[in-house]
Write an enzyme that holds these catalytic residues in place. Structure first.
Site, short mmCIF file in Angstrom:
data_model
loop_
_atom_site.label_atom_id
_atom_site.label_comp_id
_atom_site.label_asym_id
_atom_site.label_seq_id
_atom_site.Cartn_x
_atom_site.Cartn_y
_atom_site.Cartn_z
CG LEU A 105 42.91 16.95 -1.32
CD1 LEU A 105 43.95 15.97 -1.86
CD2 LEU A 105 43.57 18.07 -0.52
CG ASP A 106 41.62 13.73 0.50
OD1 ASP A 106 42.23 12.85 -0.14
OD2 ASP A 106 42.16 14.42 1.39
CD GLU A 107 35.55 17.75 -2.50
OE1 GLU A 107 34.87 17.86 -3.55
OE2 GLU A 107 35.77 18.69 -1.73
#
Length: 295
Positions: free
Chosen positions: A238-240
């Protein structure tokens, strides 16, 4: 540089990444000269930490006597000489890219992208808009774009069929980019992998700070003086995913959460449009968790 709008503007764009070594630039330049290619753009980067070489080269399509398929076949010999790890792509700017937008309730990114397409600032075909709410359907319809509503259950464990429906709707267009324009749904890992290198998200914070939900509220609680937005590729983490573009604006103790949300929307629109443009123009090369952006 925008996508080609006339025969004179048409380009063949070569992007390449491979282990760095002496003579790569000379080898590519010699090849392009031998096929008659007139180079109008050339960018290079050698990453010392990874030992990887990157390049993006644009040649005037009219200068190449053969078509792009023959050019690909000829260049494959060069790529093979550069080593088995070489990753490369040859694109034709005369072929418009296809985009599918995924949305939820927030309208600002959708308005901005469709407005840029309508104005000719972002030359791509938006094939469809898919949303998990009906509120933005009139926006898409006003631009003559099909809108598909997909209902998502409240329980995340029951959303599999909804994501499968979204996948089928998206894949029907075989898009070059799947843009999560404030979609606000976490894609399952299998969908992230299926759209790897094509799924682009706008996150309303300057990552890696404030990942996940309600980042403006997190920023307000921490009393930050800068808020921002991040355009990145979607991965199962997530969001990486690899970051394409970021920007920030200054805020103060006088700003409320709603003030931050309002100001942040402007940054989100700019960052997403830049990131999408660079992706569509083949200016983004991904290597591991990082990108090289020849903007």
């Amino acid at each position: 540089m925008t996508l080609a709008t006339s025969a004179d503007d048409r380009r063949y764009v070569l992007t390449l990444g491979c282990p760095d070594s002496t003579g790569i630039v000379a080898r590519i330049s010699t090849f392009l000269a031998e096929v008659g290619g007139s180079i109008v753009e050339a960018a290079y980067h050698a990453d010392q930490d990874s030992g990887w070489f990157f390049t993006r080269q644009a040649v005037r399509a009219s200068s190449i006597p053969s078509g792009i398929e023959e050019l690909r076949e000829k260049f494959s010999v060069v790529a093979k000489d550069l080593g088995p790890e070489t990753e490369w792509r040859l694109a034709d700017t005369g072929r418009r890219k296809r985009v599918v937008l995924l949305v939820s309730k927030e309208a600002h990114c959708l308005h901005d992208l469709l407005g840029r397409v309508a104005a000719g600032e972002l030359e791509a075909d938006v094939c469809a808009v898919i949303g998990n709410h009906r509120g933005l359907e009139p926006v898409a319809r006003r631009h003559g774009i099909d809108y598909h509503y997909v209902s998502f259950p409240k329980d995340p464990a029951e959303r599999g069929p909804a994501f499968e429906q979204v996948r089928k709707l998206v894949d029907a267009h075989d898009p070059h980019a799947v843009v999560l324009a404030r979609f606000m749904q976490i894609l399952p890992p299998e969908l992230c992998n299926h759209w790897a290198g094509r799924a682009i998200n706008i996150h309303h914070s300057f990552l890696p700070s404030f990942i996940g939900a309600r980042p403006y509220h997190q920023a307000f609680t921490r009393g930050v003086k800068l808020i921002g937005a991040t355009c990145h590729y979607v991965t199962p983490d997530l969001d990486e995913g690899p970051i394409i573009e970021q920007d920030v604006i200054r805020v103060s103790h006088n700003d409320s959460v709603s003030d931050m949300v309002r100001q942040g929307r402007d940054v989100e629109k700019i960052v997403l449009s830049r990131g999408l443009r660079w992706h569509l123009e083949d200016r983004v090369l991904v290597h591991g968790s990082k990108t090289v952006v020849f903007s």
